[in-house]
Design a protein around this motif. Structure first.
Motif, PDB file in Angstrom:
ATOM      1  N   GLN A 208      -8.777  -4.880  -3.506  1.00 33.99           N
ATOM      2  CA  GLN A 208      -9.417  -5.314  -4.744  1.00 33.99           C
ATOM      3  C   GLN A 208      -8.674  -4.786  -5.977  1.00 33.99           C
ATOM      4  O   GLN A 208      -8.600  -5.449  -7.006  1.00 33.99           O
ATOM      5  CB  GLN A 208     -10.879  -4.835  -4.769  1.00 33.99           C
ATOM      6  CG  GLN A 208     -11.741  -5.413  -3.664  1.00 33.99           C
ATOM      7  CD  GLN A 208     -11.736  -6.928  -3.639  1.00 33.99           C
ATOM      8  OE1 GLN A 208     -11.837  -7.584  -4.676  1.00 33.99           O
ATOM      9  NE2 GLN A 208     -11.610  -7.506  -2.449  1.00 33.99           N
ATOM     10  N   SER A 209      -8.112  -3.579  -5.845  1.00 29.79           N
ATOM     11  CA  SER A 209      -7.331  -3.011  -6.944  1.00 29.79           C
ATOM     12  C   SER A 209      -6.088  -3.851  -7.216  1.00 29.79           C
ATOM     13  O   SER A 209      -5.755  -4.128  -8.375  1.00 29.79           O
ATOM     14  CB  SER A 209      -6.929  -1.570  -6.608  1.00 29.79           C
ATOM     15  OG  SER A 209      -6.120  -1.020  -7.619  1.00 29.79           O
ATOM     16  N   LEU A 210      -5.415  -4.265  -6.153  1.00 31.81           N
ATOM     17  CA  LEU A 210      -4.219  -5.092  -6.310  1.00 31.81           C
ATOM     18  C   LEU A 210      -4.571  -6.464  -6.882  1.00 31.81           C
ATOM     19  O   LEU A 210      -3.829  -7.019  -7.700  1.00 31.81           O
ATOM     20  CB  LEU A 210      -3.502  -5.233  -4.967  1.00 31.81           C
ATOM     21  CG  LEU A 210      -2.893  -3.944  -4.402  1.00 31.81           C
ATOM     22  CD1 LEU A 210      -2.307  -4.182  -3.020  1.00 31.81           C
ATOM     23  CD2 LEU A 210      -1.824  -3.401  -5.344  1.00 31.81           C
ATOM     24  N   TYR A 211      -5.706  -7.032  -6.445  1.00 32.12           N
ATOM     25  CA  TYR A 211      -6.170  -8.298  -7.025  1.00 32.12           C
ATOM     26  C   TYR A 211      -6.395  -8.136  -8.527  1.00 32.12           C
ATOM     27  O   TYR A 211      -6.043  -9.001  -9.333  1.00 32.12           O
ATOM     28  CB  TYR A 211      -7.486  -8.736  -6.370  1.00 32.12           C
ATOM     29  CG  TYR A 211      -7.342  -9.351  -5.007  1.00 32.12           C
ATOM     30  CD1 TYR A 211      -6.155  -9.964  -4.606  1.00 32.12           C
ATOM     31  CD2 TYR A 211      -8.401  -9.351  -4.109  1.00 32.12           C
ATOM     32  CE1 TYR A 211      -6.031 -10.528  -3.352  1.00 32.12           C
ATOM     33  CE2 TYR A 211      -8.296  -9.918  -2.855  1.00 32.12           C
ATOM     34  CZ  TYR A 211      -7.108 -10.503  -2.475  1.00 32.12           C
ATOM     35  OH  TYR A 211      -6.981 -11.060  -1.239  1.00 32.12           O
ATOM     36  N   SER A 212      -7.003  -7.013  -8.888  1.00 32.42           N
ATOM     37  CA  SER A 212      -7.315  -6.739 -10.285  1.00 32.42           C
ATOM     38  C   SER A 212      -6.039  -6.649 -11.123  1.00 32.42           C
ATOM     39  O   SER A 212      -5.920  -7.286 -12.175  1.00 32.42           O
ATOM     40  CB  SER A 212      -8.114  -5.440 -10.394  1.00 32.42           C
ATOM     41  OG  SER A 212      -8.560  -5.219 -11.712  1.00 32.42           O
ATOM     42  N   LEU A 213      -5.069  -5.864 -10.650  1.00 29.97           N
ATOM     43  CA  LEU A 213      -3.809  -5.710 -11.364  1.00 29.97           C
ATOM     44  C   LEU A 213      -3.045  -7.021 -11.451  1.00 29.97           C
ATOM     45  O   LEU A 213      -2.482  -7.368 -12.495  1.00 29.97           O
ATOM     46  CB  LEU A 213      -2.947  -4.648 -10.675  1.00 29.97           C
ATOM     47  CG  LEU A 213      -3.417  -3.191 -10.794  1.00 29.97           C
ATOM     48  CD1 LEU A 213      -2.615  -2.307  -9.860  1.00 29.97           C
ATOM     49  CD2 LEU A 213      -3.284  -2.704 -12.236  1.00 29.97           C
ATOM     50  N   GLY A 214      -3.049  -7.753 -10.339  1.00 25.13           N
ATOM     51  CA  GLY A 214      -2.317  -9.026 -10.312  1.00 25.13           C
ATOM     52  C   GLY A 214      -2.910 -10.078 -11.234  1.00 25.13           C
ATOM     53  O   GLY A 214      -2.188 -10.908 -11.798  1.00 25.13           O
ATOM     54  N   SER A 215      -4.231 -10.022 -11.424  1.00 31.78           N
ATOM     55  CA  SER A 215      -4.901 -11.017 -12.265  1.00 31.78           C
ATOM     56  C   SER A 215      -4.588 -10.819 -13.740  1.00 31.78           C
ATOM     57  O   SER A 215      -4.717 -11.761 -14.535  1.00 31.78           O
ATOM     58  CB  SER A 215      -6.423 -10.934 -12.056  1.00 31.78           C
ATOM     59  OG  SER A 215      -6.771 -11.190 -10.714  1.00 31.78           O
ATOM     60  N   GLY A 216      -4.188  -9.608 -14.101  1.00 35.26           N
ATOM     61  CA  GLY A 216      -3.959  -9.302 -15.512  1.00 35.26           C
ATOM     62  C   GLY A 216      -2.713  -9.923 -16.099  1.00 35.26           C
ATOM     63  O   GLY A 216      -2.659 -10.206 -17.307  1.00 35.26           O
ATOM     64  N   GLY A 217      -1.703 -10.138 -15.271  1.00 40.18           N
ATOM     65  CA  GLY A 217      -0.463 -10.705 -15.781  1.00 40.18           C
ATOM     66  C   GLY A 217       0.165  -9.822 -16.848  1.00 40.18           C
ATOM     67  O   GLY A 217       0.011  -8.605 -16.859  1.00 40.18           O
ATOM     68  N   TRP A 218       0.864 -10.450 -17.792  1.00 40.57           N
ATOM     69  CA  TRP A 218       1.550  -9.698 -18.837  1.00 40.57           C
ATOM     70  C   TRP A 218       0.593  -9.171 -19.909  1.00 40.57           C
ATOM     71  O   TRP A 218       0.712  -8.038 -20.361  1.00 40.57           O
ATOM     72  CB  TRP A 218       2.610 -10.580 -19.500  1.00 40.57           C
ATOM     73  CG  TRP A 218       3.860 -10.711 -18.689  1.00 40.57           C
ATOM     74  CD1 TRP A 218       4.177 -11.735 -17.844  1.00 40.57           C
ATOM     75  CD2 TRP A 218       4.933  -9.778 -18.625  1.00 40.57           C
ATOM     76  NE1 TRP A 218       5.390 -11.501 -17.251  1.00 40.57           N
ATOM     77  CE2 TRP A 218       5.893 -10.313 -17.708  1.00 40.57           C
ATOM     78  CE3 TRP A 218       5.202  -8.565 -19.237  1.00 40.57           C
ATOM     79  CZ2 TRP A 218       7.074  -9.668 -17.402  1.00 40.57           C
ATOM     80  CZ3 TRP A 218       6.389  -7.908 -18.934  1.00 40.57           C
ATOM     81  CH2 TRP A 218       7.308  -8.452 -18.033  1.00 40.57           C
ATOM     82  N   PHE A 219      -0.339 -10.019 -20.334  1.00 39.83           N
ATOM     83  CA  PHE A 219      -1.162  -9.669 -21.502  1.00 39.83           C
ATOM     84  C   PHE A 219      -2.640  -9.482 -21.172  1.00 39.83           C
ATOM     85  O   PHE A 219      -3.428  -9.179 -22.061  1.00 39.83           O
ATOM     86  CB  PHE A 219      -1.000 -10.746 -22.590  1.00 39.83           C
ATOM     87  CG  PHE A 219       0.415 -10.900 -23.046  1.00 39.83           C
ATOM     88  CD1 PHE A 219       0.989  -9.970 -23.907  1.00 39.83           C
ATOM     89  CD2 PHE A 219       1.189 -11.959 -22.603  1.00 39.83           C
ATOM     90  CE1 PHE A 219       2.300 -10.107 -24.323  1.00 39.83           C
ATOM     91  CE2 PHE A 219       2.502 -12.100 -23.016  1.00 39.83           C
ATOM     92  CZ  PHE A 219       3.068 -11.170 -23.872  1.00 39.83           C
ATOM     93  N   GLY A 220      -3.015  -9.657 -19.915  1.00 36.68           N
ATOM     94  CA  GLY A 220      -4.388  -9.399 -19.505  1.00 36.68           C
ATOM     95  C   GLY A 220      -5.327 -10.574 -19.748  1.00 36.68           C
ATOM     96  O   GLY A 220      -5.009 -11.524 -20.460  1.00 36.68           O
ATOM     97  N   MET A 221      -6.524 -10.457 -19.180  1.00 37.70           N
ATOM     98  CA  MET A 221      -7.532 -11.501 -19.310  1.00 37.70           C
ATOM     99  C   MET A 221      -8.372 -11.317 -20.581  1.00 37.70           C
ATOM    100  O   MET A 221      -9.191 -12.170 -20.912  1.00 37.70           O
ATOM    101  CB  MET A 221      -8.446 -11.487 -18.084  1.00 37.70           C
ATOM    102  CG  MET A 221      -7.710 -11.703 -16.774  1.00 37.70           C
ATOM    103  SD  MET A 221      -8.792 -11.627 -15.336  1.00 37.70           S
ATOM    104  CE  MET A 221      -9.762 -13.116 -15.566  1.00 37.70           C
ATOM    105  N   GLY A 222      -8.167 -10.188 -21.254  1.00 36.02           N
ATOM    106  CA  GLY A 222      -8.941  -9.908 -22.459  1.00 36.02           C
ATOM    107  C   GLY A 222      -9.935  -8.791 -22.215  1.00 36.02           C
ATOM    108  O   GLY A 222     -10.473  -8.661 -21.111  1.00 36.02           O
TER     109      GLY A 222
END
Length: 378
Positions: free
Chosen positions: A243-257
């Motif tokens: 879940q941590s890796l999913y979280s980091l991967g979802s953020g991309g360069w600038f994040g989801m906000g």
């Protein structure tokens, strides 16, 4: 060196403002991110979305008072508190095993009324103060194995055994690393230190890789297996790191906000504590996470500068211990969240939720700021 000698030779200067400003910045980021990472869980569990936010904010204010007080408390006065602090820490570690609160299969918290304290956090600072005072006083004996190595290994060993019983391998290991760093800086024999590093590595490997019948063995061995391949047990020991890796991967360069994390909706356990850096990566992206790491790097650099320029060995060792403690925990926390080392419960300094941890880290920075007033001119 006495008070008068210190003042005469090294008159007071201003505190190291970069350390002060970066610390406050990290604390403010931490309060905001604790709220962002916890408001859904807090509402589900306590019926109050601001539950963790209010407590972290309160402890930030208490920590600021502690930091200001210690910044104005002459650091060499800590010498006379070294042994009492050590004994109090040992007593607290024994007490937590006897009457401590059990949470998540670990007994790490000691409740005093409504106040919950983690004695292992107190142990870190007390060990730093004790070793700084003792090593600076016994400098001529540090090259001897029996007089310069063994006494500190025994003291650290007591802490290690008491903390490992909780069980809390990460904090116990942090204290061991901290002890070796301080012995190295103090001038202990490199031959002795390298020998102990080898023995320590073998001991740690035996402890972690031992799948035996004892609960402790299974606990750490399963964590190691989850680190090697989390998908072997995706709904068990590997769940958190996945879940941590999913979280980091979802953020991309600038994040989801800010506030837009999805994993904090009960997917990522301990999103406000040990794995808050994963939420930071998801909401603020690679850029935001990198900025926070840069803030820590600057803080560590300034702390090393204070340690190198301190007016006496006690101040140098004290600064070394404090900044090493921060550097070790930052490294371990980020390494765990990014699957660079086996999962373990080490909070991110100044940012993760936790009152006693935040207070002690901020108070430790206060000591560092006080030492910075007396640093020698470069």
């Amino acid at each position: 060196m006495g008070r008068k000698g210190t003042k005469k030779k090294y008159p007071k200067k201003k505190i190291d403002y970069p350390i002060f400003i970066i610390t406050l910045t990290l604390v403010c980021i931490g309060v905001v991110m604790v709220f962002s990472a916890s408001y859904y869980y807090a509402n589900q569990k306590f019926g109050d979305s601001y539950y963790f936010f209010k407590r972290q904010g309160m402890w930030a204010i208490v920590g600021l008072c502690g930091m200001i007080f210690m910044a104005n408390f002459d650091y060499w006065k800590l010498k006379k508190f070294s042994k009492p602090l050590l004994l109090i820490s040992i007593a607290m570690l024994v007490a937590v095993l006897l009457i401590g609160d059990e949470k998540n299969n670990a007994t790490r918290w000691l409740s005093i009324g409504k106040l919950s304290v983690q004695p292992s956090e107190v142990a870190k600072l007390s060990l730093i103060v004790y070793m700084s005072e003792s090593m600076s006083r016994r400098q001529k004996k540090l090259k001897s194995f029996w007089q310069g190595i063994v006494p500190y290994l025994l003291v650290t060993g007591v802490f290690f055994v008491l903390i490992i019983k909780q069980p809390n391998l990460s904090t116990a290991g942090t204290l061991v690393i901290l002890t070796f760093i301080m012995m190295f800086v103090a001038g202990c024999s490199m031959k002795h230190l390298w020998g102990l590093v080898g023995l320590g590595a073998l001991g740690a490997a035996a402890l972690i890789l031992r799948p035996g019948d004892k609960e402790g063995g299974r606990y750490w061995y399963k964590r190691y297996i989850a680190f090697k391949d989390p998908w072997v047990d995706p709904n068990g020991k590997g769940y958190q790191i996945i879940q941590s890796l999913y979280s980091l991967g979802s953020g991309g360069w600038f994040g989801m906000g800010l506030g837009e994390s999805r994993q904090k909706y009960l997917y990522l356990p301990y999103s406000e504590t040990d794995f808050i850096f994963a939420v930071i990566g998801e909401e603020l992206g690679f850029i935001g996470a990198t900025i926070i790491m840069l803030l820590f790097l600057i803080l560590i650099w300034r702390g090393i500068r204070v340690a190198i320029s301190a007016p006496d060995l006690f101040g140098s060792l004290l600064a070394t211990g404090i900044i090493s403690m921060i550097a070790i925990q930052v490294s371990i926390n980020i390494a765990v969240v990014t699957k660079s080392m086996p999962p373990t419960g080490v909070p991110l300094p100044f940012i993760s939720y936790g009152g006693s941890s935040l207070f002690l880290f901020m108070s430790s920075i206060g000591v560092l700021l006080n030492i910075s007033k007396y640093i020698k001119a470069n």
